[in-house]
Design a protein around this motif. Structure first.
Motif, short mmCIF file in Angstrom:
data_model
loop_
_atom_site.label_atom_id
_atom_site.label_comp_id
_atom_site.label_asym_id
_atom_site.label_seq_id
_atom_site.Cartn_x
_atom_site.Cartn_y
_atom_site.Cartn_z
N LEU A 98 0.75 -0.95 -0.06
CA LEU A 98 0.00 0.44 -0.11
C LEU A 98 1.43 1.39 0.22
O LEU A 98 0.63 2.55 -0.23
CB LEU A 98 -1.27 0.03 0.63
CG LEU A 98 -1.69 -1.21 1.05
CD1 LEU A 98 -2.81 -0.51 2.40
CD2 LEU A 98 -3.09 -0.45 -0.50
N THR B 121 1.72 2.77 -3.33
CA THR B 121 0.27 2.98 -3.95
C THR B 121 -0.74 4.69 -3.76
O THR B 121 -0.56 5.14 -3.18
CB THR B 121 -1.05 2.10 -3.60
OG1 THR B 121 -1.71 2.23 -2.51
CG2 THR B 121 -0.38 0.65 -3.82
N ASP B 122 -1.63 5.01 -4.45
CA ASP B 122 -2.75 5.96 -4.12
C ASP B 122 -3.87 5.34 -3.39
O ASP B 122 -4.28 6.11 -3.67
CB ASP B 122 -3.00 6.45 -5.31
CG ASP B 122 -3.64 5.44 -6.39
OD1 ASP B 122 -4.69 4.50 -6.31
OD2 ASP B 122 -4.61 6.04 -7.20
N TRP C 268 -7.50 0.32 -5.74
CA TRP C 268 -5.82 1.37 -5.64
C TRP C 268 -5.23 1.09 -6.63
O TRP C 268 -5.90 0.07 -7.85
CB TRP C 268 -5.52 1.12 -4.32
CG TRP C 268 -4.92 -0.02 -3.58
CD1 TRP C 268 -5.49 -0.88 -2.90
CD2 TRP C 268 -3.60 -1.38 -4.17
NE1 TRP C 268 -4.96 -1.83 -2.80
CE2 TRP C 268 -4.11 -2.27 -3.41
CE3 TRP C 268 -2.66 -1.18 -5.12
CZ2 TRP C 268 -3.55 -3.37 -3.56
CZ3 TRP C 268 -2.55 -2.19 -5.71
CH2 TRP C 268 -2.52 -3.60 -4.61
N HIS C 269 -4.31 2.16 -7.33
CA HIS C 269 -3.24 1.70 -8.57
C HIS C 269 -1.74 1.69 -8.04
O HIS C 269 -2.13 2.37 -6.59
CB HIS C 269 -3.60 2.42 -8.84
CG HIS C 269 -5.20 2.42 -9.42
ND1 HIS C 269 -5.73 1.41 -10.95
CD2 HIS C 269 -6.78 3.03 -9.84
CE1 HIS C 269 -7.22 2.03 -10.09
NE2 HIS C 269 -7.54 3.03 -9.81
N PHE C 270 -1.31 1.17 -8.41
CA PHE C 270 0.21 1.83 -8.37
C PHE C 270 0.78 2.95 -8.92
O PHE C 270 0.03 3.34 -9.79
CB PHE C 270 1.38 0.56 -8.33
CG PHE C 270 1.34 -0.69 -7.62
CD1 PHE C 270 2.52 -0.53 -6.71
CD2 PHE C 270 1.07 -1.86 -8.52
CE1 PHE C 270 2.31 -1.42 -5.75
CE2 PHE C 270 0.43 -3.01 -7.04
CZ PHE C 270 1.60 -2.75 -6.05
N ALA D 37 -2.54 5.14 1.97
CA ALA D 37 -1.21 4.72 1.32
C ALA D 37 -0.23 5.82 2.47
O ALA D 37 0.77 5.03 1.96
CB ALA D 37 -1.41 5.45 -0.05
#
Lengths: 288, 444, 323
Positions: C38, C41-42, C52-54, C275
């Motif tokens: 985490l 990530t965002d 979430w996305h990296f 994050a």
């Protein structure tokens, strides 16, 4: 038992030391007992008088009423809470102590390739701040439908890095490998050696860690609170925290009584185990 | 040792199996989530009154206390999985569920089949509770409360008599500048009281809720921190109270604050809603000759405000299922039913659990108009006379889901400044840094 | 011969570690890895944990730099160190002193069983109850401590402790000290109880004094346990959360906000900055790990020496028994 040396004459310096020691110990004892006395006193007082004067040494007359308030609450049933708390804490403590000793034994008694890295891993696990990981743990338990189940509060106790670390540190000076060797010569299996020879030597360490583990497990609130949401599986601390739920109208008298009832079983366990930590002589060592 | 081990493992297994037993029941289960037993208690009464529903539906109640912030993560996970049908939210976090991050999980009351506009008008629901319960994204009503927590000024009759020669609510209201929206008259009154040795309020926490509510804008505007001038002014108000000794400098919910409620408390009054009278002032008024009970009265405050309350929401997955009707009926009974059979009538008159219970303000003005709010504690005054307009004055439009955190930080900054620990600019700077770092908001 | 022996028993090392490893893999690894991931990530907002996305590669460490540059984080790091040092030094000193007293064979204090039990008692109450109690004690303008101070004539006006930085830090450090010295003492005492009694007997025969026995036998043999105490106390201290949070919510002016309180606030006080909270957790982990390695290195030499000494002593003792 070491023989009491009778008739030692004390120098004035020793006398002064003893006076100083007793004064300090009695002072510390008062400090330690203080919160329990307040708790006991407040359990007998009514909420308004606690609010306007939280620290008092005068008992009130409201004990019965506080008990009625406590038990009138739908969610407070002491026996259910006691049963659940006991199941969780006793099982978790037993698992922690037994498996931590076993793991420590693996780290001390045997030479194996991954021993160093494994010990480093145990230490690393200890260092992770638990604030954020607890939510991940909850989500995981939620996904596998282990909410309202006592197991997620018991089984993780098998891997208690802090306890393993302690057991290892204790074992290094306390466990002479010669005994293990001689047990091997006698033909005992490794597992048996551990259970019958190593465990007794580890008694003081196990008692100490059992107390810590029991107290931690018993007082644990955050994870049980979000995992156990049904009345039948509530623990004692959850029940007390629910008394606190109504922020506009808090029944402090009943809460103190609840806290008191929660603390009592710890005392029982503590005093039962304390003989190992207050013993005046060493329990470990080679004597058989 | 082995025996113990075997026993332990056996116990673990038994309980492991016990706890995963499936419930074999033909009833439809409605999942209710709450943080106290208040709404579950209402549900019990509701089912008692509707045996035909009790036969068909079964309510699965989950209660998690807000202690340590445990309620929200658990509720959030359950909401995300669509496993919540009815849930309660407290004033401190209702914005998150009605307007903020979690508002998408709520079902609009209209979708449940409630004729919202007509019902609101008929029950004359306090506007601020509607504003709070309205989701901005689609302007749909998703949450309503049963209490109304609009606040008034609750003062000591004897002190008013001593200083101004009368205990008439109209006079006291004028003295503190009722409805003026400013603190000028309040401080003039404080000076008069000081001359006679009285404090006007107990601590700065007492005026905070009024200050907070008087601002035109909330803490967040366009995703950035916004310090409304009227909230910034709290710095100066608080300092003025400290420097001139107009209050006793107590902290709410601490010893000194409670002591000021007693007969010789020496404090003119407290800003608060009805629950403050019933749950806090009355039990702490003291006993016997030293009791201040009966010596109190309510008058309009200089600034309208509200403090606390519980809102009821329905999960969006309920819509279109066979639970919808049940959920609708319960919500309707709790939040909108203005008849004498409705919850609010019983709540206002203290009769939900039998005669003689605690009277409280409710969201419906219609109900309060036909209820009896006379309290002996207020010397026989009908509290609803003061609270009905108070509920109308309260402002539900300047709140954000971050308020609890920001308020705590702001009140600490103000306390630092008022007690001379930091300068005014430092206080604001510290506050901004805290908000920026903990909430990730742009502080400008 | 020696070699083959240690080789043949190696499998038991693995075997006996299995329960720990399995339980750890099942219950702790996933949340831990999750936290680390985490941090890159965002993840933000209520749905942040599932959706979430990296971060893009060039910004991969953005959360870490944001946290490290946040004045509040730096301040909380300093606070944490201050609070830990303020409570650890008196805590370990008192615990060692009491251990020396309670394990001394020569100078047996009466009622030491009682004292040992009682000193641990503050540790069995929950932090929440303790925080409430101390809040009440230091209440302003009326409260027990304030009335005591005015009655003794030490101050004319009541002191508003919780608006002042150092008094609040002092109170929190005191609470921590008071809650944990008994625990530390019990650990040390149990460590002493694990020392081979023959060592003391031999020393006694040689006419050693109490303090000689303490410094020459107890302390060296206690080193491994002292290392444990130091490491766990450091980890516990750097993860300090309950008391600072509950006593005054990290205030006044964030002066008692520890890193863990800060992490908690980022994650759960409104914005759900998962994050960043995760990144802060990883940073804390790295700091703790570095400090732990340093402490280990400090103890390393003596650790080894001591191990050998203990083995020698045990051998002697075993011989004595046989003979």
């Amino acid at each position: 038992m070491a023989k009491k040396s009778i008739g030692i004459r004390r120098t004035p310096g020793q006398k002064a030391f003893r006076v100083f020691a007793y004064v300090l110990c009695i002072f510390l004892a008062c400090l330690s007992l203080f919160p329990f006395i307040i708790m006991l006193v407040n359990a007998t007082r009514d909420t308004p008088s606690i609010q306007s004067n939280p620290i008092s040494f005068l008992f009130g007359t409201n004990l019965k009423r506080n008990f009625e308030i406590l038990t009138s609450k739908d969610m407070f049933s002491p026996w259910v809470g006691l049963k659940n708390s006991l199941i969780i804490s006793v099982c978790a403590t037993a698992l922690t102590v037994y498996f931590s000793t076993l793991t420590a034994y693996a780290l001390v008694a045997y030479e194996w390739k991954l021993k160093g890295p494994f010990f480093a891993l145990i230490l690393a696990v200890m260092m992770i701040p638990a604030t954020v990981t607890s939510i991940g743990f909850y989500q995981f338990m939620y996904r596998i439908k282990w909410t309202n189940n006592l197991l997620p509060l018991i089984l993780p106790a098998i891997a208690a890095p802090g306890t393993v670390f302690f057991m290892r540190q204790f074992m290094i000076p306390a466990l002479p490998m010669e005994i293990v060797q001689s047990a091997r010569v006698d033909g005992a299996s490794e597992f048996r050696t551990f259970n019958q020879i190593v465990l007794p030597i580890m008694k003081p360490a196990m008692a100490t860690q059992a107390i810590f583990a029991f107290v931690a497990s018993w007082n644990n609130l955050f994870i049980p609170q979000i995992l156990l949401t049904k009345k039948e599986v509530y623990t004692m601390p959850i029940m007390v925290s629910l008394l606190n739920g109504d922020i506009y109208k808090v029944e402090y008298g009943a809460i103190y009584l609840g806290i008191l009832l929660t603390v009592l079983p710890i005392f029982v366990i503590y005093f039962a185990l304390s003989k190992y930590i207050i013993a005046g002589v060493a329990l470990g060592g080679v004597k058989e | 040792m082995k025996k113990i081990l075997a026993l332990v493992l056996a116990a673990v297994m038994v309980f492991g199996m016990m706890s995963v037993t499936a419930m074999a029941d033909s009833k439809i289960t409605v999942n209710l989530w709450s943080f106290t037993d208040e709404i579950p208690g209402m549900m019990t009464k509701f089912l008692e009154a509707h045996p035909e529903l009790a036969e068909k539906f079964e309510v699965n109640t989950t209660i998690i206390a807000t202690t340590d912030g445990a309620y929200q993560p658990a509720l959030d996970a359950a909401l995300a999985n669509g496993e919540v049908d009815l849930y309660a939210a407290e004033a401190a976090f209702v914005l998150k569920y009605a307007q903020g991050d979690a508002s998408e999980y709520a079902a609009p009351y209209a979708d449940l089949g409630i004729d919202v506009d007509a019902a609101l008008a008929e029950a004359n629901i306090a506007q601020y509770t509607v504003d709070i319960g309205t989701r901005p994204s689609d302007n749909a009503l998703v949450a309503l409360g049963y209490q109304a927590t609009g606040g008034v000024f609750i003062y000591r009759r004897s002190i008013a008599q001593d200083v101004w020669g009368t205990d008439d609510p109209a006079v006291v209201a004028e003295k503190i500048g009722a409805g003026s929206g400013s603190w000028d008259a309040f401080f003039a009154a404080a000076e008069e009281l000081k001359a006679k040795g009285y404090a006007i309020v107990s601590g700065d926490g007492d005026i905070w809720h009024a200050v907070e509510n008087s601002s035109a804008t909330g803490w967040i505007v366009d995703d950035a921190l916004n310090i409304d001038p009227s909230r910034e002014a709290f710095l100066d108000l608080s300092k003025k109270l400290v420097d001139n000794g107009y209050h006793h400098d107590t902290t709410d919910w601490q010893e000194g604050w409670f002591a000021d409620m007693k007969k010789d408390g020496g404090v003119l009054g407290f800003y608060g809603p009805a629950w403050l009278i019933n749950y806090t002032l009355a039990p702490n008024a003291g006993e016997g000759d030293n009791s201040s009970a009966g010596d109190w009265a309510c008058c309009a405050p200089n600034i309208g405000f509200f403090w606390g309350g519980t809102w009821l929401l329905a999960g969006k997955n309920v819509v279109g299922t066979e639970k919808a009707e049940f959920v609708r009926d319960f919500i309707n009974w709790v939040t909108l039913d203005a008849t004498e059979d409705g919850l609010q009538y019983k709540w206002a008159n203290g009769t939900l659990n039998g005669e003689g219970g605690t009277k409280d303000c409710v969201a419906s003005g219609t109900v309060m108009a036909k209820s009896n709010g006379e309290l002996e504690f207020l010397g026989g005054q009908n509290m609803f006379d003061a609270f009905v307009p108070a509920n109308a004055y309260a402002n539900g439009k300047n709140l954000t889901q971050y308020d609890e955190t920001i308020n705590t930080a702001w009140r600490d900054a103000v306390r630092q400044y008022a007690h001379g620990q930091v300068s005014r600019d430092e206080a604001i700077e510290n506050f901004k840094t805290t908000v920026s770092d903990t909430l990730g908001l742009d502080v400008g | 011969m020696k070699k083959t022996k240690s080789f043949s028993y190696a499998k038991y090392g693995y075997l006996f570690s299995i329960p720990f490893v399995v339980a750890y893999l099942i219950f702790s690894l996933y949340p831990t890895i999750n936290t680390v991931v985490l941090g890159f990530t965002d993840a933000k907002g209520m749905a942040g944990l599932t959706n979430w996305h990296f971060l893009p590669f060039e910004d991969l460490f953005k959360n870490f730099t944001t946290v490290l540059n946040a004045p509040t984080f730096r301040k909380s790091l300093v606070n944490t160190m201050i609070l830990w040092i303020l409570n650890f030094i008196p805590q370990i000193s008192l615990a060692l002193l009491l251990t020396a007293w309670f394990t001394s064979k020569r100078n047996e204090l009466r009622g030491q069983g009682f004292f040992k039990v009682v000193f641990y008692m503050p540790n069995i109450i929950t932090a929440a109850s303790i925080a409430i109690l101390f809040k009440a004690l230091f209440a302003y303008p009326v409260g027990p401590v304030n009335s005591l101070l005015t009655n003794l004539g030490l101050t004319d006006e009541a002191i508003n402790f919780t608006t002042m930085v150092w008094p609040t830090r002092g109170i929190i450090a005191f609470i921590q000290f008071w809650m944990w010295y008994g625990n530390t003492m019990i650990v040390l005492v149990s460590g002493v109880l694990g020392i081979n009694p023959d060592l003391y007997e031999a020393a006694e025969l040689d006419g050693a004094t109490s303090s000689q026995m303490f410094w020459k036998i107890t302390m060296p043999n206690l080193k491994t346990i002292l290392l444990y105490t130091l490491i766990t106390s450091m980890i516990g201290g750097l993860n300090m959360y309950d008391i600072p949070k509950l006593f005054n919510d990290g205030n006044p002016a964030n002066s008692t906000m520890t890193t863990n309180v800060f992490i908690y606030k980022q994650a759960f006080s409104g914005s759900y900055l998962y994050a960043r909270a995760a990144a802060a957790s990883v940073i804390m982990f790295i700091i703790i790990a570095i400090l732990s390695v340093l402490v280990f290195m400090m103890f390393q030499d003596s650790d080894k020496k001591m191990e050998r000494a203990a083995k020698r002593a045990a051998k002697r003792a075993a011989k004595k028994e046989v003979g």
